[in-house]
Design an enzyme around this catalytic site. Structure first.
Site, PDB file in Angstrom:
ATOM      1  N   LYS A  90       0.936  -1.235   0.089  1.00 47.74           N
ATOM      2  CA  LYS A  90      -0.063   0.022  -0.163  1.00 47.74           C
ATOM      3  C   LYS A  90       0.915   1.262  -0.025  1.00 47.74           C
ATOM      4  O   LYS A  90       0.344   2.301  -0.416  1.00 47.74           O
ATOM      5  CB  LYS A  90      -0.923  -0.080   1.207  1.00 47.74           C
ATOM      6  CG  LYS A  90      -2.021  -1.105   1.106  1.00 47.74           C
ATOM      7  CD  LYS A  90      -3.323  -0.269   0.270  1.00 47.74           C
ATOM      8  CE  LYS A  90      -4.563  -1.114   0.199  1.00 47.74           C
ATOM      9  NZ  LYS A  90      -5.500  -0.903  -0.331  1.00 47.74           N
ATOM     10  N   SER A 132       0.747  -9.958  -0.363  1.00 47.79           N
ATOM     11  CA  SER A 132       0.540  -8.478  -0.554  1.00 47.79           C
ATOM     12  C   SER A 132       0.934  -7.768   0.618  1.00 47.79           C
ATOM     13  O   SER A 132       1.182  -6.795   0.680  1.00 47.79           O
ATOM     14  CB  SER A 132      -0.821  -8.201  -1.145  1.00 47.79           C
ATOM     15  OG  SER A 132      -1.687  -8.856   0.028  1.00 47.79           O
TER      16      SER A 132
END
Length: 320
Positions: free
Chosen positions: A45, A296
């Protein structure tokens, strides 16, 4: 996406892209894992957040930034804001792991816990944005955010240009939208497959036009992808560039977490394990292919590990 890659060159880590003989043998394919759990803040992110905040004008920056997040976007925004010397306020669901909240605050942001899921936190953040005039940094439904996340695909294909498939977890869709767009520009023949939790499958439902496109509730160990509805902008990219979406259940996600811990000595969060879970559960026809899997994020609340172990054990008992 290439502008984002150039901008982020000295800002984020180029994370490792590693293979595992254990996973290769069990799947009959060549599995390469993009280890974004090793990224700054522990998740991909920070790429999108850093690129977006870098694009703000001086007047926008002076107003500070505000965001809503299930946890990882919060840390990315907090770090990017701190680097630019601007204030940040982040709204997060009440069930957000403490580790993510504490890490966000450690980067200097103010946190507000509210609601069951991202959608409630998002609504509260938007109300605060109207009151304060701060610049809202969306976690996925923004072209600059997607451009930042697209750099994951650029790095993967730079290291392994002969990949056949990229498998990506889906929450709001910013990561897969950016990856799919970039991957198809670089290699039009590549397949891009999304993975959602079966307990938070709004994008999968919308993609195949089966089931509700907006969920009333979500509850999954993959809290980073526990989103009730896909982004409007991200879904346009998903429809155009993504080749398919599959779902994985809680036991399959837990099993992937445990496998990564046992075999690779790597602890990842539920969302970070989702794409690998789909590969290990043979949700995709990958025999003989070279497959890139996006791991992720790694911001696991360790207090949840006993529950994860129980879920993984239940899966193993069913298989026996």
């Amino acid at each position: 996406m290439f502008e984002a890659k150039e901008h982020l060159y000295d800002v984020v880590h180029q994370t490792s892209f590693k293979t595992s003989e254990t996973f290769n043998q069990s799947t009959g394919s060549q599995v390469y894992m993009k280890m974004e759990n090793q990224q700054k803040t522990g998740a991909f992110k920070v790429r999108g957040a850093s690129f977006k905040i870098a694009q703000l004008t001086e007047s926008e920056a002076r107003c500070g930034v505000i965001a809503a997040s299930a946890g990882n976007h919060a840390q990315g925004v907090a770090l990017a804001a701190a680097k630019r010397g601007i204030s940040a306020k982040i709204f997060m669901p009440e069930a957000t792991p403490k580790a993510k909240v504490q890490a966000t605050e450690a980067y200097g942001a103010v946190t507000v816990l509210t609601g069951e899921s991202f959608q409630e936190a998002y609504g509260a953040a938007m109300e605060e944005q109207k009151r304060s005039g701060a610049t809202f940094i969306h976690p996925f439904d923004d072209v600059d955010i997607m451009a930042g996340q697209a750099t994951v695909a650029v790095e993967m294909l730079q290291e392994q240009p002969d990949l056949d498939t990229i498998v990506v977890p889906i929450g709001g869709g910013g990561l897969i939208a950016g990856i799919a767009y970039a991957a198809k520009q670089l290699k039009p023949s590549i397949n891009v497959i999304g993975v959602q939790s079966s307990e938070a499958s709004a994008t999968c439902n919308a993609f195949y036009k089966t089931g509700p496109k907006k969920l009333t509730t979500v509850s999954t160990i993959a809290d980073g992808i526990a989103v009730k509805e896909p982004g409007t902008l991200t879904f346009r990219y998903i429809k155009k560039y993504v080749d398919g979406i599959v779902t994985v259940n809680e036991q399959q996600i837990a099993s992937a977490i445990v496998h990564l811990l046992e075999r690779e000595k790597t602890l990842v969060e539920g969302a970070g394990a989702a794409a690998l879970a789909a590969v290990l559960a043979e949700k995709l026809a990958l025999s003989g292919e070279k497959c890139g899997v996006v791991v992720s994020g790694g911001n696991m609340d360790v207090s949840r590990l006993p529950h994860v172990q129980q879920l993984a054990l239940a899966k193993r008992m069913v298989m026996v």
